[in-house]
Design a protein around this motif. Structure first.
Motif, PDB file in Angstrom:
ATOM      1  N   TYR A 246       0.860  -1.194   0.000  1.00  0.00           N
ATOM      2  CA  TYR A 246       0.000   0.000   0.000  1.00  0.00           C
ATOM      3  C   TYR A 246       0.890   1.235   0.000  1.00  0.00           C
ATOM      4  O   TYR A 246       1.604   1.493   0.960  1.00  0.00           O
ATOM      5  N   PRO A 248       0.303   5.085  -0.764  1.00  0.00           N
ATOM      6  CA  PRO A 248      -0.542   6.227  -1.140  1.00  0.00           C
ATOM      7  C   PRO A 248       0.279   7.400  -1.664  1.00  0.00           C
ATOM      8  O   PRO A 248       1.414   7.618  -1.241  1.00  0.00           O
ATOM      9  N   ALA A 287      -4.327   8.445  -2.457  1.00  0.00           N
ATOM     10  CA  ALA A 287      -4.613   7.008  -2.370  1.00  0.00           C
ATOM     11  C   ALA A 287      -3.491   6.263  -3.090  1.00  0.00           C
ATOM     12  O   ALA A 287      -2.575   6.863  -3.668  1.00  0.00           O
ATOM     13  N   ASP A 288      -3.577   4.938  -3.030  1.00  0.00           N
ATOM     14  CA  ASP A 288      -2.650   4.114  -3.798  1.00  0.00           C
ATOM     15  C   ASP A 288      -3.085   4.181  -5.268  1.00  0.00           C
ATOM     16  O   ASP A 288      -4.190   3.766  -5.626  1.00  0.00           O
ATOM     17  N   PHE A 292      -6.377   2.513  -7.094  1.00  0.00           N
ATOM     18  CA  PHE A 292      -7.430   3.400  -7.602  1.00  0.00           C
ATOM     19  C   PHE A 292      -7.675   3.132  -9.079  1.00  0.00           C
ATOM     20  O   PHE A 292      -8.817   3.015  -9.532  1.00  0.00           O
ATOM     21  N   ASN A 374      -7.832   1.914   0.897  1.00  0.00           N
ATOM     22  CA  ASN A 374      -7.527   3.336   0.741  1.00  0.00           C
ATOM     23  C   ASN A 374      -8.304   4.225   1.708  1.00  0.00           C
ATOM     24  O   ASN A 374      -8.194   5.450   1.643  1.00  0.00           O
ATOM     25  N   THR A 394     -13.020   8.071  -1.761  1.00  0.00           N
ATOM     26  CA  THR A 394     -11.566   8.012  -1.560  1.00  0.00           C
ATOM     27  C   THR A 394     -11.102   9.356  -0.993  1.00  0.00           C
ATOM     28  O   THR A 394     -11.692  10.393  -1.317  1.00  0.00           O
TER      29      THR A 394
END
Length: 399
Positions: A246, A248, A287-288, A292, A374, A394
């Protein structure tokens, strides 16, 4: 008292030396201190010496006054001595009476000593019994503590074993799921691809140009469905084996959405589907990016798969406090409530599309897991034959 005594002695020394004024001065200073202290014995001696000095200098009147002071103090001191003597005799009598009483008590105590010894022995025995009982209880408590610790260890081992069994059961289910997808869903697209490619290879010269183009569109769609299936399958496998990290970052949501639609332009053209995109191209999300992008791509693919010919797909994005809410809406065949519940409970559901497109059923499951990872939420609203709206949130970037 020490200072007064020293002054009196100095007065006597000066008297012997014949320095009478200094002698009298020291006696007077000594008497002042002794009167403040009420020291009768000191005053008695000081007045007597002062009387002698006044007599030597010829001041007989003052010598007489000093003598009277001396005499009064002497009588007072003598009276005190006599009183002390009487008090001493009375104390002796009282002491004798006390000795008698003490002897009497000693005789009484002697008779109770045996009882006391017996009681003392009994007390010692009672203490020994109490110590034995306490030791036994302590040992029992220690044994109980050890048993409790062993039971706790057994419970923890049991819990660990149950957890391991549960993980093994889940792993077996995931393995069976993986094998099932490989055995069935992954084979089906190859039949279509092989059929179209064989047809083109064997009868290429007999086809018109537009027929070849149509077959190539079909081949492209089949290959894209196969790619989507393989991509979801590999992503799902990596995610469940915790090999997807993960990470972000801040990026533009509109760019990802527009690029994802470009990937599916041939699929959209094949079904004559129009798209309506309402996304602010300045909104940044945090977010990642890969998660996404995978979520958007799967939702668009899913909307195309279940849309009817000539329908529309809408994508709306609205800012809600610290989150961006994204909706993907189609006018397709819809989803019944039981299927929605299965999807939201992470149960893969594979349903053929409107042109019999195949899928693994992993797309929406992955979408939900990525959205939650997320920090967002995932929703499905749909009714059979009335289209589907899938919404997720998100976080918006703070920058």
């Amino acid at each position: 008292q020490s200072i007064a005594s020293a002054l009196t002695n100095l007065g006597a020394v000066y008297e012997n030396l014949g320095d009478y004024p200094k002698s009298l001065s020291h006696f007077e200073n000594s008497i002042k201190i002794l009167e403040e202290l009420n020291d009768l014995r000191g005053l008695y001696y000081a007045y007597r010496r002062m009387s002698y000095t006044y007599e030597k200098v010829g001041e007989y009147k003052k010598a007489l006054e000093s003598y009277r002071q001396f005499k009064n103090i002497y009588d007072s001191v003598y009276t005190d001595i006599r009183a002390q003597t009487i008090y001493g005799l009375e104390s002796k009598i009282e002491s004798t009476q006390k000795d008698y009483e003490l002897r009497k008590l000693a005789l009484q105590n002697e008779s109770t000593k045996k009882v006391q010894i017996y009681l003392f022995a009994s007390l010692i025995m009672a203490c020994i019994v109490i110590l034995v009982i306490y030791y036994a209880l302590t040992q029992k408590k220690r044994v109980n503590q050890k048993l409790a610790y062993i039971n706790k260890q057994l419970e923890e081992n049991q819990d660990a074993l149950e957890t391991a069994n549960n993980n093994l059961t889940i792993a077996n289910k995931e393995k069976d799921k993986f094998i099932n997808i490989l055995a069935h869903d992954l084979r089906s697209p190859f039949f279509g691809i092989l059929g179209i490619s064989s047809l083109l290879a064997n009868d290429f010269d007999s086809f018109e140009k537009h027929e070849i183009k149509q077959h190539l569109y079909s081949l492209n769609g089949a290959l894209r469905n196969l790619f989507e299936l393989l991509d979801n399958l590999l992503t799902w496998s990596r995610f469940n084996s915790r090999k997807i990290s993960y990470s972000p970052e801040t990026f533009n949501a509109a760019d990802i959405i527009n690029n994802s639609f470009d990937i599916f332009k041939f699929n959209l053209l094949e079904k004559s589907i129009n798209t309506v995109i309402k996304v602010d191209d300045k909104i940044l999300v945090y977010a990642d990016k890969n998660m996404f992008e995978s979520t958007i791509r799967n939702l668009i693919s899913n909307a195309i798969k279940f849309s009817t010919h000539g329908s529309k797909i809408y994508i709306n994005a609205d800012k809600k406090s610290d989150f961006l809410s994204i909706e993907v809406i189609d006018e397709g065949v819809g989803i019944d409530q039981d299927t929605i519940n299965n999807i939201l409970n992470n149960q893969s559901v594979s349903t053929p599309g409107t042109k019999n497109e195949k899928g693994s059923g992993l797309g929406l499951e992955l979408c939900q897991e990525f959205v939650v990872k997320n920090g967002g939420e995932f929703f499905i609203e749909s009714k059979s034959n009335l289209g589907t709206k899938i919404k997720f949130t998100t976080p918006i970037s703070k920058s």
